[in-house]
Design a protein around this motif. Structure first.
Motif, short mmCIF file in Angstrom:
data_model
loop_
_atom_site.label_atom_id
_atom_site.label_comp_id
_atom_site.label_asym_id
_atom_site.label_seq_id
_atom_site.Cartn_x
_atom_site.Cartn_y
_atom_site.Cartn_z
N SER A 37 41.09 29.78 44.80
CA SER A 37 41.71 30.32 43.59
C SER A 37 42.51 31.57 43.94
O SER A 37 41.99 32.52 44.51
N GLU A 38 43.79 31.55 43.57
CA GLU A 38 44.68 32.66 43.93
C GLU A 38 44.88 33.66 42.79
O GLU A 38 45.60 34.64 42.94
N TYR A 39 44.30 33.37 41.64
CA TYR A 39 44.48 34.25 40.49
C TYR A 39 43.14 34.68 39.93
O TYR A 39 42.21 33.88 39.85
N LEU A 40 43.11 35.94 39.53
CA LEU A 40 41.89 36.48 38.93
C LEU A 40 42.25 37.26 37.67
O LEU A 40 43.20 38.05 37.68
N VAL A 41 41.50 37.01 36.60
CA VAL A 41 41.63 37.85 35.41
C VAL A 41 40.31 38.59 35.26
O VAL A 41 39.24 37.97 35.23
N THR A 42 40.38 39.93 35.21
CA THR A 42 39.15 40.71 35.13
C THR A 42 39.39 41.92 34.23
O THR A 42 40.39 41.96 33.50
N CYS A 43 38.49 42.89 34.25
CA CYS A 43 38.69 44.07 33.40
C CYS A 43 38.14 45.31 34.08
O CYS A 43 37.39 45.21 35.05
N ASP A 44 38.51 46.48 33.55
CA ASP A 44 38.07 47.72 34.18
C ASP A 44 36.57 47.94 34.03
O ASP A 44 35.92 48.40 34.96
#
Ligand code: WTA
Length: 654
Positions: free
Chosen positions: A185-192
């Motif tokens: 997986s080349e994409y990551l969605v995360t948060c602070d």
């Protein structure tokens, strides 16, 4: 109510073994005709059109089920659809102004999205992802807590036809890295960060540590949840969610037409061996199945306010916070925090404030509510509730009855739903308006589901005897394979009970169970090396390899021991290398090692140092004995051990 009357009621409840669905519920229920079981049986597999009919298809499917290449089944073949269009676009005309998501943060702030608003936000984020280079079939990883951007990102991916792989936010950096690498997986969605018990927790450092371990190039989107409280430098490959979405204001992205069998998402789960398994779910079969079970079992109607208190990082949240409820056009509640913050009535406050119709939660939570006492729910008006559900682990009759009385006011049916990450949706449960409920027993298999309880040889056991759950017919929500590992898919789930020569394929979920005269199934728990801690699935091998990774540990065995609140807790037995000392320091290092490599949910309850582990003559660790020791039970047969004395020595230590 006066004391004696209350006591009388308790006494009656304690003895009552079965409960009829309340009349008022039956009258209004989505599914209330008992003939549904026969109907599905006589009309199998076409009966599953009932599920497919709940969706909007771009192109009709040719066949309900294709079974040419068992156990690689295909459902609704050549049907075309898009999951985000089914969860959003098709509701706009009738329900655009109605609430889709009602979110409450731990600190009490709220965010609401109508279908119209959610549609807009999903379109904008889909356009942003697309701008970043995400294409159909790229796997996008999400590592986020319970904030609205998580379902938004999932639906944005579904819109593009990019499967998502959500990693539970409580998992460690290592766990994130393993999953991203395994899925390429080349994409990551995360948060602070996010809030837990009032504190802003740093999440981004963990995400960055995970990313540092991923060897291929990655692009990351970061949601700003904590505002000024936590500032993180973003690197060149990291983008701020708000900036990206602002750039796409008003964008609309046509939902990509997906084949029914195209992957909707991957979900990693624990199994017998060390590496987590990437369970593959599809667009047509999965979405039909979770919509159907939300409709038939949770009795979800568009006008309802429905609340599942699970975390979206697990399958329950995928199926019954996001996809099922939104496909049906209802209002789904999301809560960021813990049930006892700021006080132990938080859940009941939410039920009252939002007028929740259905509550779907876990036995471990119910046991906690019960321990805290009925005065907390009593402070609130819970009369909006119409149905209660539980999932994740067996519920003991006492907790069931407490839930029934103190939360449901004896007016709500309870559905005890047995299922797994792999099954996509519910498999064994009563239908809430049909037949009686028996506390502690999940109930019969759902219409169209052929589940049995069998012995080692695959023969059905007599009522009351313990055996294993098997499922001998496919169903639309089933996993299609383990990602890039068809072989392991066959060996893990199908080899134990299938007779491939006779073309008889039987799915083995690795759960023990009993069945009664009425065909009600009571689940006894996992029979493989999986520990179920508060409804969370952990592999003993994963825990053991974390412990062995700690400096000074020579060998380790992890088992599940009974735990009053958590259902099961992790016990690790450890042999140290020469020159290392047993004691608090070593114990702390081991606990830390486990938290670091898996996450705090896997934290060992006890670390037991021992010079030896009980082994069979062939060198296999006898886990059953270690479980007996953890539970303080009488020790089982030790005669086959190479080193029978060791168990007594270990038992003395506990
Ligand atoms: C257990 C969660 C008893 C079971 C949806 C299963 C249950 C494992 C129940 C799957 C229930 C789930 N009664 N046990 N109602 N529901 N389980 O994959 O052992 O996280 O195999 O999926 O949870 O856990 P998973």
């Amino acid at each position: 109510m006066s004391e004696p009357e209350d006591t009388k009621l308790e006494a009656r409840l304690a003895e009552q073994e079965s409960f009829e669905p309340p009349e008022s519920f039956v009258e209004e229920a989505n599914v209330s005709d008992p003939d549904i079981y026969d109907e599905f049986e006589e009309n199998w597999p076409e009966c599953w059109e009932r599920a497919a009919e709940l969706l909007t298809w771009e192109e009709e499917y040719d066949e309900v089920l294709v079974d040419d290449d068992e156990p690689f089944y295909e459902w609704f073949t050549n049907g075309k659809l898009n999951a985000s269009a089914n969860c959003l676009d098709r509701h706009l005309d009738d329900r655009g102004d109605e609430l889709a998501i009602q979110w409450e943060g731990e600190l009490g702030e709220t965010r609401e999205y109508t279908y119209e608003e959610l549609h807009r936000e999903v379109n904008e984020f889909a356009a942003a992802l697309s701008e970043l280079g995400v294409e159909e079939d790229d796997i996008v990883t999400m590592y986020m807590p319970m904030i609205p951007e998580l379902p938004i990102a999932m639906l944005a991916c579904a819109r593009i036809g990019a499967p998502h792989s959500v990693v539970f936010a409580g998992f460690s950096a290592d766990a994130l890295a393993t999953r991203m690498k395994s899925a390429d997986s080349e994409y990551l969605v995360t948060c602070d960060g996010y809030y837990r018990r009032g504190d802003g927790l740093d999440h981004m450092t963990k995400a960055n540590e995970g990313l540092a371990d991923v060897t291929h190039d990655t692009t990351t989107v970061v949601v700003d949840r904590l505002g000024d409280e936590l500032e993180h430098e973003l690197t060149e490959n990291q983008h701020d969610y708000d900036d990206l979405v602002a750039d796409q204001a008003g964008a609309s992205l046509e939902p990509v037409v997906r084949d029914a069998e195209d992957m909707l998402f991957l979900m990693y789960t624990s199994g017998t061996t060390g590496q987590p398994k990437g369970v593959k779910h599809t667009t047509g079969g999965y979405l039909s199945y979770v919509s159907w079970t939300s409709h038939a079992v949770l009795d979800v109607k568009p006008a309802d306010t429905y609340w599942c208190s699970a975390d979206i990082g697990w399958i329950t949240g995928h199926s019954y916070i996001v996809y099922g409820p939104l496909a049906l056009g209802t209002t789904t509640v999301m809560y960021e925090g813990t049930p006892d913050y700021p006080d132990k009535d938080r859940m009941w406050e939410i039920v009252e404030n939002y007028g929740v119709d259905q509550l779907y939660t876990a036995p471990t939570a119910i046991r906690a509510f019960m321990k805290w006492g009925s005065r907390y729910p009593e402070q609130h008006d819970l009369s909006s509730l119409r149905l209660l559900g539980t999932v994740g682990e067996p519920i003991n009759p006492k907790a069931w009855k407490w839930y029934y009385k103190h939360i449901g006011g004896e007016e709500c049916p309870i559905v005890d739903t047995w299922w797994q990450t792999e099954t996509g949706g519910m498999m064994i449960t009563t239908l809430p308006a049909i037949g009686e409920m028996k506390p502690g027993s999940a109930g019969p298999p759902l219409p169209g589901i052929s589940a049995n309880v069998v012995d080692e040889a695959g023969e059905e056991v007599a009522p009351g005897e313990a055996g294993y759950v098997t499922v001998d017919r496919p169903w639309p929500g089933m996993l299609r394979t383990l990602y890039r590992n068809d072989e392991r898919f066959v060996s893990e789930y199908w080899e134990a009970y299938s007779d491939s020569d006779a073309d008889e394929w039987v799915y083995f979920p690795e759960d023990g169970a009993k069945i009664d005269e009425d065909g009600y199934i009571t689940i006894l728990g996992r029979v493989d090396d999986v520990i179920n801690v508060s409804g969370h699935r952990l592999g003993t091998m994963e825990i053991e390899s974390a412990v062995v990774g700690v400096e000074g540990v020579a060998e380790a065995a992890a088992v599940g021991g009974d735990h009053e609140m958590k259902g099961e807790a992790v016990y690790v037995y450890v042999i140290l290398e020469d020159g290392y000392e047993e004691g608090a320091e070593m114990e702390a290092a081991i606990v830390e090692g486990v938290e670091e490599s898996i996450g705090p949910i896997a934290r060992p309850e006890e670390v037991i140092f021992t010079p030896e582990l009980p082994k069979t003559r062939s060198g296999k660790i006898m886990r059953r004995l270690l479980e007996d020791i953890a539970n303080g039970d009488e020790l089982g047969n030790t005669s086959t051990l190479r080193n029978p004395d060791v168990v007594k020595d270990i038992a003395k230590k506990l």
